[in-house]
Design a protein around this motif. Structure first.
Motif, PDB file in Angstrom:
ATOM      1  N   THR A   1     -38.248  36.505  92.188  1.00 53.16           N
ATOM      2  CA  THR A   1     -38.250  35.095  92.590  1.00 53.16           C
ATOM      3  C   THR A   1     -38.544  34.180  91.399  1.00 53.16           C
ATOM      4  O   THR A   1     -38.245  32.994  91.430  1.00 53.16           O
ATOM      5  N   GLY A   2     -39.129  34.749  90.375  1.00 56.68           N
ATOM      6  CA  GLY A   2     -39.378  33.943  89.187  1.00 56.68           C
ATOM      7  C   GLY A   2     -40.812  33.496  89.007  1.00 56.68           C
ATOM      8  O   GLY A   2     -41.098  32.459  88.404  1.00 56.68           O
ATOM      9  N   TYR A   3     -41.754  34.268  89.516  1.00 56.84           N
ATOM     10  CA  TYR A   3     -43.157  33.960  89.246  1.00 56.84           C
ATOM     11  C   TYR A   3     -43.932  35.216  88.991  1.00 56.84           C
ATOM     12  O   TYR A   3     -45.087  35.305  89.099  1.00 56.84           O
TER      13      TYR A   3
ATOM     14  N   ALA B   1     -41.886  46.710 101.505  1.00 58.62           N
ATOM     15  CA  ALA B   1     -43.272  46.224 101.544  1.00 58.62           C
ATOM     16  C   ALA B   1     -43.728  46.039 102.984  1.00 58.62           C
ATOM     17  O   ALA B   1     -44.820  46.477 103.375  1.00 58.62           O
TER      18      ALA B   1
ATOM     19  N   TYR C   1     -40.965  41.496  94.111  1.00 53.49           N
ATOM     20  CA  TYR C   1     -40.490  40.295  94.819  1.00 53.49           C
ATOM     21  C   TYR C   1     -40.845  39.047  94.008  1.00 53.49           C
ATOM     22  O   TYR C   1     -40.037  38.132  93.856  1.00 53.49           O
ATOM     23  N   ALA C   2     -42.046  39.052  93.492  1.00 51.42           N
ATOM     24  CA  ALA C   2     -42.486  37.918  92.675  1.00 51.42           C
ATOM     25  C   ALA C   2     -41.623  37.805  91.423  1.00 51.42           C
ATOM     26  O   ALA C   2     -41.143  36.715  91.077  1.00 51.42           O
ATOM     27  N   ALA C   3     -41.400  38.919  90.754  1.00 49.05           N
ATOM     28  CA  ALA C   3     -40.613  38.885  89.521  1.00 49.05           C
ATOM     29  C   ALA C   3     -39.186  38.414  89.818  1.00 49.05           C
ATOM     30  O   ALA C   3     -38.628  37.592  89.079  1.00 49.05           O
TER      31      ALA C   3
ATOM     32  N   HIS D   1     -43.854  46.432  95.505  1.00 55.21           N
ATOM     33  CA  HIS D   1     -42.752  45.571  95.949  1.00 55.21           C
ATOM     34  C   HIS D   1     -43.141  44.100  96.021  1.00 55.21           C
ATOM     35  O   HIS D   1     -42.290  43.231  95.898  1.00 55.21           O
ATOM     36  N   ARG D   2     -44.413  43.837  96.201  1.00 58.40           N
ATOM     37  CA  ARG D   2     -44.837  42.431  96.104  1.00 58.40           C
ATOM     38  C   ARG D   2     -44.678  41.944  94.663  1.00 58.40           C
ATOM     39  O   ARG D   2     -44.238  40.835  94.418  1.00 58.40           O
ATOM     40  N   ASP D   3     -45.035  42.805  93.740  1.00 56.73           N
ATOM     41  CA  ASP D   3     -44.878  42.458  92.326  1.00 56.73           C
ATOM     42  C   ASP D   3     -43.397  42.239  92.005  1.00 56.73           C
ATOM     43  O   ASP D   3     -43.027  41.283  91.335  1.00 56.73           O
TER      44      ASP D   3
ATOM     45  N   LEU E   1     -34.391  41.650  99.283  1.00 58.88           N
ATOM     46  CA  LEU E   1     -34.574  42.077 100.672  1.00 58.88           C
ATOM     47  C   LEU E   1     -35.004  43.542 100.762  1.00 58.88           C
ATOM     48  O   LEU E   1     -35.777  43.905 101.651  1.00 58.88           O
TER      49      LEU E   1
ATOM     50  N   SER F   1     -36.928  45.044  98.623  1.00 55.09           N
ATOM     51  CA  SER F   1     -38.371  45.024  98.352  1.00 55.09           C
ATOM     52  C   SER F   1     -39.145  44.451  99.529  1.00 55.09           C
ATOM     53  O   SER F   1     -40.222  44.941  99.882  1.00 55.09           O
ATOM     54  N   LEU F   2     -38.592  43.412 100.140  1.00 57.08           N
ATOM     55  CA  LEU F   2     -39.242  42.844 101.322  1.00 57.08           C
ATOM     56  C   LEU F   2     -39.358  43.898 102.423  1.00 57.08           C
ATOM     57  O   LEU F   2     -40.428  44.068 103.030  1.00 57.08           O
TER      58      LEU F   2
END
Ligand SMILES: Cc1cc2nc3c(=O)[nH]c(=O)nc-3n(C[C@H](O)[C@H](O)[C@H](O)COP(=O)(O)OP(=O)(O)OC[C@H]3O[C@@H](n4cnc5c(N)ncnc54)[C@H](O)[C@@H]3O)c2cc1C
Lengths: 396, 379
Positions: free
Chosen positions: B377-379, B321, B373-375, B369-371, B315, B317-318
């Motif tokens: 979340t697991g992608y 961003a 958030y992705a990390a 922060h998108r990067d 959150l 990072s969300l």
């Protein structure tokens, strides 16, 4: 135990005993239950679930019990919703009767109209469709031309409606008609209830870009509508029309909510399958970024929806936030399917055939369907006009 | 997690809004800038903020604070953002208080908290070394020297660096340049031998500095937290900083947006208010949506941090961003919709765009922060 806790405990027991197993699984798009005389139930448990829920009035939990509704308070309705979500219950009934017409009849209908129509909506016996748009009246809805002339005890109606969703599967239609062509355009409109089986009513399905036929052209030729089917006052239909649109937009604003049918897998899994991964990351950084933008906007929007719900629970007025829901939810839903398509590559570009995974075919059709989200119920541009005017107070 | 403020937080919010509107309007920042004020902020005003208790919001009660938490401090930061107030709230009341609370031992808490809460001490986190935020990429070294350590390195974008009494230096005690392990936090007095601080003049006219450390000797008691184990507390501190900064940015974005909407109603061209032009209306409506959605993300992040929720980092990072994207939007659209006057130094809208640009880059921009958030979340 507090009354609400007792209600929760009883509800849990009842749902456990009455919700059929298959109704606790995510709903495939073709098993939705909209009721009506022409309904066909692919899965017989869909009908069973509808009957059990509607017998308790829980297809419309907050509607008054005297018409067959659940008679629940807001708190109880919330508990019911939570308990249904906890075991993954499908919604037993959807459609324009419960989401749009019913609330308007409760507010503006006569007692006779409520007694006639509400129980049939609650039980899912009658399916309704919406006769608003015309070839010449879309965003400028008040420019509609369908004429209704009062002749003694009935109106004689002539006109041409279009984009009427599911008219070919519906039993009745609520229509906006012009009753005073001399008045200013918003002041000569009335709201009529019409039976699709009456003489002079004809619906012709139109094929969409998705290949499905979910909407129709509806022709009204010398249809005789009893005067008692007027909702509200003659020439005062526009207020009702707008109120119904608020209900419609609120419904559409719920699109893409948690629990709504989505792609069969998270979009990042589709992406990893399609382009591979490096150190656990989607191998294509541009695609990965596109997916992050989409998921993060969705996340932030879901929090916004929750914030609005909490504010309303706390008794705060809905405030300007609600105005954005239709706009934001539908724009977001389009980006969701764009991300799914981008992730899937050519697997998501199939139209039909065994070569393609049925889930992928469905995603692709849903991608096409999603394009309508920002058009139906008032376009995105119209929503932005409304925000600019009503929320920001910008001049005409 | 509550997304609607309780009455206590609402009270803090109201008094902070009043405080900054009253005592620190945008004009104050202009004056600090134009007079080339040596401190870059008002010390008397900082004292008032301390007296209001804001410096102690993240400090334990046992050490003179109120433990009021991030939701409360977020309200103050948002209000400060509305008037672009230059204050050490972020560097000191948020970052230093969190670092000392989360990583410090009892002796350190006793040593630093009184001055922090009273407003007498200013702290600065000396973290960044490259042009982009990268908390693991640490080349500054801390080598063992008898009981203590010797620090060498160069830091930049150190918020409030030149007015700080105490630096919190992120240094490497082991591992390679990008390793998470081997990072250690040190408390370094700003006047220690070998510390050189030069103020940076950034576009937002706010405080930042370069700090060089050349053979700076500190004792073992300067270590904040575990040797080699600084990355975890640092990340927790940074998540709070990101959410707090996002709250400040939300305040600035809301203000820039509201001022722009007002201008659309006031300014006339072609005989009508420019706000009647649909090309501007729609963009204003879109900004409205983005500000609202950002508010939800920021509020959720603040609340999650207070609750130590599992998704607090996600959150944060969300929030950072979304706040960055929205600040970019409201800053740029603000200037554009003001036309020529928006390009002048005399008009205040440009101050919002300039602050937005710096805040966007601070503690990770939207792409960072998108990067992340992705990390996460697991992608
Ligand atoms: C899948 C689907 C289901 C539907 N179901 C129903 C239904 O059941 N019943 C029913 O009555 N209708 C239904 N509609 C119709 C829908 O409400 C209209 O399509 C919609 O209101 C837009 O009207 P239009 O199609 O005439 O487009 P137009 O109004 O002609 O719009 C064309 C373009 O011009 C833009 N535009 C128009 N006016 C303005 C303005 N003032 N400012 C800026 N831009 C503007 C629009 O945003 C759009 O981009 C459905 C539509 C779809 C796609």
């Amino acid at each position: 135990m507090a009354a609400l806790d007792i209600f929760r405990a009883e509800t849990r027991v009842w749902l456990e005993a009455n919700c059929p197993a298959s109704m606790r699984t995510p709903m495939p798009t073709d098993e939705g239950s909209s009721g009506g005389l022409r309904a066909e139930y692919k899965n017989p448990e869909t009908k069973l679930w509808l009957d059990r829920m509607s017998a308790k009035g829980w297809t419309t939990p907050t509607w008054p019990a005297e018409y067959g509704g659940g008679g629940l308070g807001k708190d109880e309705a919330m508990v019911l919703e939570e308990e249904m979500r906890a075991i993954g219950c499908r919604s037993p009934l959807s459609g324009m009767g419960i989401s749009m017409l019913g609330p308007v009849l409760l507010e503006y209908g006569t007692e006779a109209q409520r007694v006639e129509h509400l129980p049939a909506i609650i039980k899912g016996e009658i399916r309704w469709c919406q006769g608003y748009s015309e070839p010449g009246a879309g965003s400028d809805l008040a420019g509609l031309q369908t004429r209704a002339v009062l002749q003694g005890d009935h109106y004689l109606v002539n006109g041409h409606k279009i984009w009427t969703s599911n008219a070919h599967l519906s039993d009745k239609i609520f229509c906006l008609v012009r009753t005073d062509p001399a008045a200013k355009k918003h002041e000569g409109i009335s709201f009529l209830l019409i039976d699709m089986a009456w003489e002079g009513v004809r619906a012709r399905p139109i094929t969409l870009i998705s290949g499905y036929s979910v909407f129709c052209e509806t022709f009204l030729e010398n249809v005789r509508v009893p005067a008692g089917n007027l909702v509200g006052e003659n020439n005062k239909g526009w207020t009702i029309a707008k109120r119904l649109l608020e209900h419609e937009r609120k419904g559409i604003g719920g699109i893409g909510a948690p629990g709504a049918p989505t792609a069969d897998k998270p979009v990042y899994v589709i992406a990893k399958d399609a382009v591979g991964e490096v150190d656990g990351k989607i191998a294509d950084p541009a695609l990965r970024n596109q997916i992050s933008v989409q998921l993060m906007n969705t996340h932030a929007f879901q929090l916004t929806r929750r914030r609005a719900a909490e504010a309303s629970e706390a008794g705060q007025p809905p405030g300007p936030m609600s105005a954005m829901f239709k706009y934001y939810a539908t724009e977001l839903n389009k980006t969701r399917y764009e991300a799914v398509l981008a992730a899937g590559g050519d697997q998501m570009l199939g139209w039909e055939g065994d070569e393609y995974d049925p889930n992928h075919l469905r995603n692709t059709r849903e991608w096409l369907r999603s394009k309508a989200n920002t058009i139906e119920g008032g376009t995105s541009e119209v929503q932005l006009n409304i925000i600019a005017k009503r929320v920001l107070g910008l001049p005409d | 997690m509550a997304l609607v403020l309780n009455s206590e937080a609402q009270l803090v919010r109201d008094s902070a809004l009043e405080f900054f509107a009253d005592k620190s309007p945008v004009l104050m920042l202009r004056k600090l800038r134009d007079s080339r004020d040596a401190d870059g902020f008002s010390r008397p005003l900082w004292r008032e903020m301390a007296d209001l208790g804001w410096t102690g919001f993240l400090v334990p009660e046992a050490h003179g604070g109120s433990e009021f938490g991030m939701v409360g401090l977020g309200q103050v930061l948002e209000a400060a953002g509305r008037t672009l107030a230059a204050t050490p709230l972020l560097s000191t009341a948020l970052i230093a208080a969190s670092a000392i609370d989360l990583a410090g031992n009892e002796a350190q808490k006793q040593k630093y908290f009184p001055g922090l809460v009273s407003g007498d001490s200013i702290f600065a986190l000396a973290l960044e070394e490259g042009a982009h935020h990268n908390p693991n990429r640490i080349a500054t070294t801390a080598k063992r020297d008898g009981d203590g350590f010797v620090l060498d390195g160069a830091k930049r974008f150190v918020i409030d660096g030149h007015v700080a009494n105490q630096l919190i230096v992120v240094a490497r005690t082991s591992g390679g340049q990008n390793d998470r392990n081997g990072i250690t936090l040190f408390m370094v007095p700003a006047d220690a031998a070998g510390v050189a601080i030069t103020r940076s003049a950034m576009i937002d006219s706010r405080n930042a500095a370069r700090v060089t450390l050349a053979g700076v000797r500190v004792g073992a008691d300067a270590v904040l937290g575990r040797i080699d184990g600084g990355a975890d507390p640092l990340e927790a501190v940074l998540d709070r900083a990101r959410a707090g900064l996002a709250a400040e940015m939300l305040g600035s974005s809301s203000e820039a947006f509201e001022r722009t909407v007002q201008y659309l109603k006031d300014r006339k061209q072609f005989g009508v208010a420019i706000g009647s032009f649909q090309a501007l209306k729609h963009r204003a409506a879109q900004m409205f949506c983005e500000v609202e959605v950002t508010r939800s993300a920021v509020t959720a992040a603040l609340a999650a941090l207070d609750e130590n929720a599992n998704d607090a980092s996600l959150l944060a990072s969300l929030a950072k961003a979304k706040a960055s994207d929205t600040a970019y939007l409201t800053g740029n659209e603000g200037v554009q919709m003001h036309g020529g006057i928006g390009m002048t130094d005399e008009h205040e809208i440009g101050f919002f765009m300039k602050r937005a640009r710096v805040a966007q880059a601070m503690f990770g921009d939207a792409a960072f922060h998108r990067d992340r958030y992705a990390a996460l979340t697991g992608y």
